[in-house]
Design an enzyme around this catalytic site. Structure first.
Site, PDB file in Angstrom:
ATOM      1  N   GLU A 242     -10.008   9.529   1.030  1.00 13.78           N
ATOM      2  CA  GLU A 242      -9.017   8.702   0.338  1.00 13.78           C
ATOM      3  C   GLU A 242      -7.789   8.492   1.217  1.00 13.78           C
ATOM      4  O   GLU A 242      -7.359   7.373   1.441  1.00 13.78           O
ATOM      5  CB  GLU A 242      -8.642   9.347  -0.997  1.00 13.78           C
ATOM      6  CG  GLU A 242      -7.716   8.452  -1.803  1.00 13.78           C
ATOM      7  CD  GLU A 242      -7.435   8.998  -3.195  1.00 13.78           C
ATOM      8  OE1 GLU A 242      -8.225   9.789  -3.715  1.00 13.78           O
ATOM      9  OE2 GLU A 242      -6.397   8.601  -3.756  1.00 13.78           O
ATOM     10  N   ARG A 320      -1.701  15.767 -11.765  1.00 14.03           N
ATOM     11  CA  ARG A 320      -2.907  15.754 -12.601  1.00 14.03           C
ATOM     12  C   ARG A 320      -3.279  17.176 -13.032  1.00 14.03           C
ATOM     13  O   ARG A 320      -3.795  17.369 -14.126  1.00 14.03           O
ATOM     14  CB  ARG A 320      -4.074  15.065 -11.886  1.00 14.03           C
ATOM     15  CG  ARG A 320      -5.222  14.718 -12.823  1.00 14.03           C
ATOM     16  CD  ARG A 320      -6.254  13.817 -12.181  1.00 14.03           C
ATOM     17  NE  ARG A 320      -5.965  12.406 -12.363  1.00 14.03           N
ATOM     18  CZ  ARG A 320      -6.358  11.663 -13.398  1.00 14.03           C
ATOM     19  NH1 ARG A 320      -7.070  12.190 -14.374  1.00 14.03           N
ATOM     20  NH2 ARG A 320      -6.040  10.394 -13.474  1.00 14.03           N
ATOM     21  N   ARG A 352     -12.598  15.132  -6.045  1.00  9.51           N
ATOM     22  CA  ARG A 352     -13.168  14.867  -7.373  1.00  9.51           C
ATOM     23  C   ARG A 352     -12.481  15.663  -8.494  1.00  9.51           C
ATOM     24  O   ARG A 352     -12.658  16.874  -8.581  1.00  9.51           O
ATOM     25  CB  ARG A 352     -14.658  15.196  -7.336  1.00  9.51           C
ATOM     26  CG  ARG A 352     -15.497  14.387  -8.318  1.00  9.51           C
ATOM     27  CD  ARG A 352     -16.960  14.602  -8.009  1.00  9.51           C
ATOM     28  NE  ARG A 352     -17.804  13.663  -8.749  1.00  9.51           N
ATOM     29  CZ  ARG A 352     -19.100  13.512  -8.533  1.00  9.51           C
ATOM     30  NH1 ARG A 352     -19.706  14.230  -7.624  1.00  9.51           N
ATOM     31  NH2 ARG A 352     -19.797  12.643  -9.229  1.00  9.51           N
ATOM     32  N   PHE A 354      -9.172  15.700  -8.759  1.00 13.34           N
ATOM     33  CA  PHE A 354      -7.793  15.470  -8.325  1.00 13.34           C
ATOM     34  C   PHE A 354      -6.809  16.461  -8.942  1.00 13.34           C
ATOM     35  O   PHE A 354      -5.763  16.066  -9.464  1.00 13.34           O
ATOM     36  CB  PHE A 354      -7.416  14.033  -8.735  1.00 13.34           C
ATOM     37  CG  PHE A 354      -6.547  13.338  -7.746  1.00 13.34           C
ATOM     38  CD1 PHE A 354      -7.090  12.725  -6.634  1.00 13.34           C
ATOM     39  CD2 PHE A 354      -5.167  13.288  -7.926  1.00 13.34           C
ATOM     40  CE1 PHE A 354      -6.275  12.068  -5.718  1.00 13.34           C
ATOM     41  CE2 PHE A 354      -4.356  12.633  -7.008  1.00 13.34           C
ATOM     42  CZ  PHE A 354      -4.911  12.020  -5.907  1.00 13.34           C
ATOM     43  N   ALA A 521      -9.788   8.201  -8.624  1.00 10.61           N
ATOM     44  CA  ALA A 521      -9.431   8.438 -10.021  1.00 10.61           C
ATOM     45  C   ALA A 521     -10.509   7.903 -10.973  1.00 10.61           C
ATOM     46  O   ALA A 521     -10.218   7.599 -12.135  1.00 10.61           O
ATOM     47  CB  ALA A 521      -8.077   7.820 -10.353  1.00 10.61           C
ATOM     48  N   GLU A 723     -15.521  11.395 -11.996  1.00 16.21           N
ATOM     49  CA  GLU A 723     -15.013  12.758 -11.861  1.00 16.21           C
ATOM     50  C   GLU A 723     -15.252  13.673 -13.068  1.00 16.21           C
ATOM     51  O   GLU A 723     -15.526  14.860 -12.895  1.00 16.21           O
ATOM     52  CB  GLU A 723     -13.502  12.725 -11.573  1.00 16.21           C
ATOM     53  CG  GLU A 723     -13.157  12.075 -10.255  1.00 16.21           C
ATOM     54  CD  GLU A 723     -11.676  11.702 -10.216  1.00 16.21           C
ATOM     55  OE1 GLU A 723     -11.290  10.741 -10.921  1.00 16.21           O
ATOM     56  OE2 GLU A 723     -10.922  12.373  -9.520  1.00 16.21           O
TER      57      GLU A 723
HETATM   58  N1  MTE Z   1     -20.513  10.016  -6.219  1.00 12.30           N
HETATM   59  C1  MTE Z   1     -21.101   9.981  -5.005  1.00 12.30           C
HETATM   60  N2  MTE Z   1     -22.428   9.872  -4.935  1.00 12.30           N
HETATM   61  N3  MTE Z   1     -20.371  10.075  -3.859  1.00 12.30           N
HETATM   62  C2  MTE Z   1     -18.998  10.214  -3.890  1.00 12.30           C
HETATM   63  O1  MTE Z   1     -18.353  10.294  -2.840  1.00 12.30           O
HETATM   64  N4  MTE Z   1     -16.991  10.408  -5.302  1.00 12.30           N
HETATM   65  C3  MTE Z   1     -16.461  10.816  -6.608  1.00 12.30           C
HETATM   66  C4  MTE Z   1     -17.177  10.059  -7.727  1.00 12.30           C
HETATM   67  N5  MTE Z   1     -18.604  10.125  -7.551  1.00 12.30           N
HETATM   68  C5  MTE Z   1     -18.350  10.268  -5.167  1.00 12.30           C
HETATM   69  C6  MTE Z   1     -19.170  10.128  -6.323  1.00 12.30           C
HETATM   70  C7  MTE Z   1     -15.034  10.599  -6.758  1.00 12.30           C
HETATM   71  S1  MTE Z   1     -13.981  11.748  -6.143  1.00 12.30           S
HETATM   72  C8  MTE Z   1     -14.526   9.517  -7.422  1.00 12.30           C
HETATM   73  S2  MTE Z   1     -12.864   9.340  -7.664  1.00 12.30           S
HETATM   74  C9  MTE Z   1     -15.385   8.453  -7.942  1.00 12.30           C
HETATM   75  O2  MTE Z   1     -16.761   8.701  -7.671  1.00 12.30           O
HETATM   76  C10 MTE Z   1     -14.957   7.142  -7.296  1.00 12.30           C
HETATM   77  O3  MTE Z   1     -15.750   6.087  -7.660  1.00 12.30           O
HETATM   78  P1  MTE Z   1     -15.577   5.285  -9.043  1.00 12.30           P
HETATM   79  O4  MTE Z   1     -14.110   5.079  -9.271  1.00 12.30           O
HETATM   80  O5  MTE Z   1     -16.301   4.039  -8.786  1.00 12.30           O
HETATM   81  O6  MTE Z   1     -16.190   6.147 -10.088  1.00 12.30           O
HETATM   82 MO1  MOS Z   2     -11.622  10.837  -6.236  1.00  6.05          MO
HETATM   83  S1  MOS Z   2     -10.831  12.676  -5.877  1.00  6.05           S
HETATM   84  O1  MOS Z   2     -10.157  10.323  -7.065  1.00  6.05           O
HETATM   85  O2  MOS Z   2     -11.518  10.140  -4.693  1.00  6.05           O
END
Ligand code: MTE
Ligand code: MOS
Length: 775
Positions: A242, A320, A352, A354, A521, A723
């Protein structure tokens, strides 16, 4: 008579279609940045990093490295033409250390050479002299020294909890330490910078191409318009890409600018784990007053994060943590204090959840202590403290909890997992077995959806319909494996009522969608899905108006269905209408914008409505521990999770399963170890253990909450899923506490996370000792 359903386009909203790259992930067809064909003359970069936990730099001698054949450039802080500053929040984070290095692994120079091997050798040949300074490594030490990366935070509601706790029938003080976590994305950090006329194009494995663009511009002293940030996909991000992917992109861009040649920087696993930040470890300390039923009267909690050497995203993570320290429970009077502690470690970053998971651990550890000290059923204590009605619905940040789904979901999971009889069976097993002990626990998760930094809740999309009816979709979100691209494409397919394969996905590019937020998020589909929907609908309105005019029918008689447009008695293929529309000079593209309504937050008072809605989940986990070795196994986990009206049930289930397992890894086996100098010892899979397929619960049942559209006007009434499921792993930690309590003969165990075999054994031993001392 047989009634046949109207034919429907394939792969619209709600269809359980596979991830757009599912096959490509397996057969290699999915191209990652390191797979891209390298441009002519491409150089490879390597970083020179600090071997001190903290030191003042005295001399950096690059001459020996530069003399090596094939070495094209070595840059230090002095070579930065623009501004040497890349903090995502509060300034104070130089790209290359100018004077002080602040952790083992801190980059202080970067090398470009003809091959990766040569770059590595040249980096080793750079001579660095420095005067070592004392380093601070632990959160407790930083807390005692009051060294922060940001001003302390205070969140409060109701009266001063101190006097209420002092007068309460029961008072409990406790603390817990919760470890960090490496993101362990399969694709390490990587960037490819390609010089352009007067500018720079940067392919970056980033969740935040806009920040890459803005920071590269700043480092190179260019206008933002001269830099383009691009990414098609990441092999996992999990928050680790990020803010910190930006730095990798900036090193590559700096060297590309210096040499005038394309430069690729790809960190290998050991370097990645040594240089980049991880989840914030936390120390959580509470003082709580309760009545005889375990009902909470007032809470005073301290949440201290080990932020590492720089601020990075700690403001958001800590905020958070504070706003999730209530988890699903009402605190009548509450004070939460947050500290972002500065230490000489990698700068901790988004991961994930946060900070939410860490805050919730404080809360659940507190509840375990209350219940076990009062010899009450932890489930009963959880239930009695749940939000709901009668003035018991205000969070510590003064947002009202509406549409609270957890009480009903808890009833459902207890019934479907057969909790009551399994609770009895676990107790009977424990009474009969001296060595193996079982534990079972139910947990609840309430997770706020939206960025708590309000201005980040915006997104853009650009939808292009070509005259053959094919559609190109651009939006500001990034794909990291979570399935965002598939979901947003499903939204566009749904609007036009065309098959999903008519919608092609474009790499994310800052040249197409400006000023985006990080994909983070969990808000990716909410924000970008909505922007894409608005764009597609605008084109659809113009196409419908054209069809009405073309076929001479009222607009009310025009409908889009099954890859066609029906206008009165006429039916025309979507592609044919697109061609006619183009000839009639109808605009077939649209750039659209969306911002989340109704959210507001005052960071000074820490009050407002930071979350548009909440995502909910419940889980029941059962575990068995071996009291001789501390080893444990997950026996069964049942999950019921709320995704509103799912955009894609397959992808959502995948997110729930993956999130849960990642959370379980964090709480039970992923242990980060630094030595006394601050050098990370767990910098490879040989020493850092993440869960594998064999660590899954033997019996794993995941269900989506049925018939539960979001009450708020989110995209097709869906809810974010990325998350929240990670925190369902709390049920595993709670079940381990339950088993440890059984092994120790009752009492309130203290079980820090990760609950490794060593910690499990230690927790049992402490319980047994205090039982002996008490006897
Ligand atoms: N799923 C996979 N396969 N790979 C990832 O890197 N990141 C997570 C989650 N699921 C992630 C994942 C995190 S930290 C977040 S914030 C969300 O996916 C981001 O994507 P979204 O906002 O589309 O859910
Ligand atoms: Mo997810 S920790 O908000 O990239």
């Amino acid at each position: 008579m047989k009634v046949s359903a109207r034919p429907r386009h394939k792969g619209g909203v709600g269809a359980p279609v596979p991830h757009d790259s599912a096959y490509g992930h397996v057969d290699g067809g999915a191209i990652y940045i390191d797979d891209m064909s390298e441009p002519r003359g491409c150089l490879h970069a390597h970083l020179v990093t600090s071997r001190w936990g903290r030191a003042r730099l005295k001399r950096i001698d690059t001459s020996r490295a530069l003399a090596m054949p094939g070495v094209r450039a070595v840059v230090t802080a002095a070579d930065i033409k623009g501004t040497n500053e890349v903090s995502a929040t509060i300034p104070g984070e130089p790209l290359l250390a100018p004077e002080f290095v602040e952790y083992v692994g801190h980059p202080l120079a970067a090398v470009a050479a003809d091959t990766p091997e040569l770059a590595r050798a040249a980096a080793a040949a750079v001579v660095v002299e420095a005067e070592p300074l004392p380093a601070v490594l632990t959160v407790r030490e930083a807390l005692a020294k009051e060294q922060w990366v940001l001003p302390p935070m205070l969140m409060r509601r109701g009266d001063d909890p101190g006097p209420i706790i002092a007068k309460a029938p029961h008072r409990f003080r406790g603390d817990i330490e919760v470890g960090g976590q490496d993101h362990f994305y399969l694709e390490g950090q990587v960037a490819l910078a390609i010089p352009q006329e007067g500018g720079m194009e940067v392919w970056s494995s980033t969740q935040h191409p806009t920040e890459v663009q803005h920071m590269v511009a700043r480092i190179l002293g260019l206008p933002q318009s001269a830099v383009t940030g691009l990414v098609r996909r990441m092999g996992g991000g999990f928050g680790g890409k990020e803010s910190q992917a930006t730095h990798i992109a900036c090193y590559a861009a700096l060297l590309a600018s210096r040499t005038g040649r394309p430069v690729k920087l790809r960190l290998d696993r050991d370097d990645d784990m040594t240089i980049t930040g991880k989840r914030h470890p936390f120390l959580l300390q509470w003082d709580v007053g309760v009545d005889g039923h375990g009902r909470i009267l007032a809470v005073d909690m301290l949440l201290a994060a080990n932020a590492g050497w720089s601020t990075d995203l700690t403001p958001g993570v800590l905020g958070r943590a504070l706003s999730h320290a209530d988890n699903a429970y009402f605190f009548p009077h509450v004070r939460l204090r947050g500290y972002g502690c500065k230490t000489n470690l990698q700068s901790a970053t988004a991961f994930r959840g946060f900070g939410g998971p860490q805050g919730m651990m404080g809360c659940e550890a507190m509840i375990e202590q209350i219940a076990r000290s009062l010899k009450l059923d932890p489930l009963a204590v959880r239930r009695i403290n749940l939000y709901g009605g009668n003035g018991r619905d205000l969070t510590p940040y003064h947002q009202q909890v509406r549409h609270f789904r957890l009480p009903a979901m808890l009833d459902q999971i207890l019934a479907s997992s057969d909790f009551a009889s399994r609770r009895k069976a676990v107790d009977a097993f424990n009474a009969a077995n001296p060595v193996l002990k079982k534990g079972i626990s139910a947990s609840l998760v309430k997770f706020g959806i939206s960025f708590n930094k309000i201005d980040l809740n915006q997104a853009g999309a650009l939808v292009l319909v070509y005259e053959d009816g094919s559609i190109l979709l651009n939006h500001g979100g990034t794909e990291m494996g979570q399935g965002l691209f598939t979901k947003v494409a499903q939204v566009v397919a749904e609007v036009f009522a065309v098959d999903l394969d008519k919608v092609r996905l474009s790499p994310t590019s800052t040249a197409k969608i400006p000023n985006t937020s990080a994909t983070a998020a969990s808000a990716g589909a909410d924000l970008n899905g909505m922007a894409a929907k608005i764009a597609a609908e605008a084109i659809k309105v113009r196409m419908a108006a054209f069809a009405a005019q073309h076929f001479d029918v009222p607009e009310s008689e025009v409908a889009f269905e099954d890859n066609h447009i029906v206008a009165g008695n006429h039916k025309i293929a979507f592609a044919d209408l697109a061609l006619h529309a183009k000839h009639a000079r109808v605009k077939l593209s649209e750039a659209a914008y969306y911002r989340t309504p109704d959210v507001h937050f005052d960071p000074k008072t820490m009050t407002g409505r930071p979350f548009y809605y909440y995502a909910y989940g419940v889980a029941v986990s059962e575990v068995a521990i071996d009291t001789l070795t501390g080893e444990w196994k997950p026996l069964r986990t049942d999950i019921l999770h709320d995704v509103g009206a799912s955009l894609n049930p397959s992808l959502d289930k995948g997110q729930i399963e993956g999130g849960f397992i990642q959370g379980m890894g964090w709480l039970t086996m992923e242990e980060l170890v630094w030595n006394s100098e601050g050098r990370i010892l767990t910098h490879a899979p040989s020493t850092y253990k993440i869960p594998s397929a064999r660590d899954l619960p033997r019996d794993f049942r995941v269900e989506l909450l049925p018939n539960a559209p979001n009450e708020e006007a989110s995209v097709y009434r869906s809810k974010a899923v990325g998350e929240p499921p990670l925190m369902l792993a709390l049920s595993v930690w709670q079940a381990l506490v339950d088993a440890v309590a059984a092994a120790g003969g009752g009492g309130a165990p203290r079980l820090d996370a990760p609950a490794t075999p060593e910690r499990i054994l230690g927790a049992i031993a402490r319980l047994r000792e205090s039982a002996m001392a008490g006897a």
